[in-house]
Motif scaffolding. Sequence first.
Motif, PDB file in Angstrom:
ATOM      1  N   ALA A  22       0.808  -1.048   0.085  1.00 28.09           N
ATOM      2  CA  ALA A  22      -0.211  -0.048  -0.138  1.00 28.09           C
ATOM      3  C   ALA A  22       0.840   1.356  -0.030  1.00 28.09           C
ATOM      4  N   GLY A  44      -6.584   0.297  -1.635  1.00 29.93           N
ATOM      5  CA  GLY A  44      -5.791  -0.074  -0.461  1.00 29.93           C
ATOM      6  C   GLY A  44      -4.767   1.007  -0.204  1.00 29.93           C
ATOM      7  N   ASP A  45      -4.524   1.953  -1.135  1.00 26.81           N
ATOM      8  CA  ASP A  45      -3.520   3.168  -0.989  1.00 26.81           C
ATOM      9  C   ASP A  45      -4.083   4.139   0.460  1.00 26.81           C
ATOM     10  N   THR A  82      -7.948   5.504   4.134  1.00 23.25           N
ATOM     11  CA  THR A  82      -7.410   4.406   3.211  1.00 23.25           C
ATOM     12  C   THR A  82      -8.464   4.268   2.282  1.00 23.25           C
TER      13      THR A  82
END
Length: 107
Positions: A22, A44-45, A82
Amino acid sequence: MKRTVISLLSLVLAGFAAQALAAEHEVGQRNKQFTVKDLKIKVGDVVSFPNYDPFFHNVFSLSPTKTFDLGSYPKGETKKVTFDKAGKVDVECAIHPNMQMTILVEP
Ligand SMILES: [Cu+2]
């Protein structure tokens, strides 16, 4: 007992691997503007939203892809989000209606 330790260890390692994948991106708030207007990230980053202005901002989004409200916070504070779903996210500031930016979350 040994087996339990090993499976716990692999769980921890899997967690680290997921974290390593991530990426983290920054979208600052400076001069009543977002420092990035268009950002492309992966599912997911994490995006951090540091406030560099000597006054409050309130970053939020009403987009169904990621609805959030970070509340109002002063200079020097950073909040993180997120992005767990692909799609387009329009980000705004509740205090300064001209502040807008877009995050494209790619699968
Ligand atoms: Cu603002």
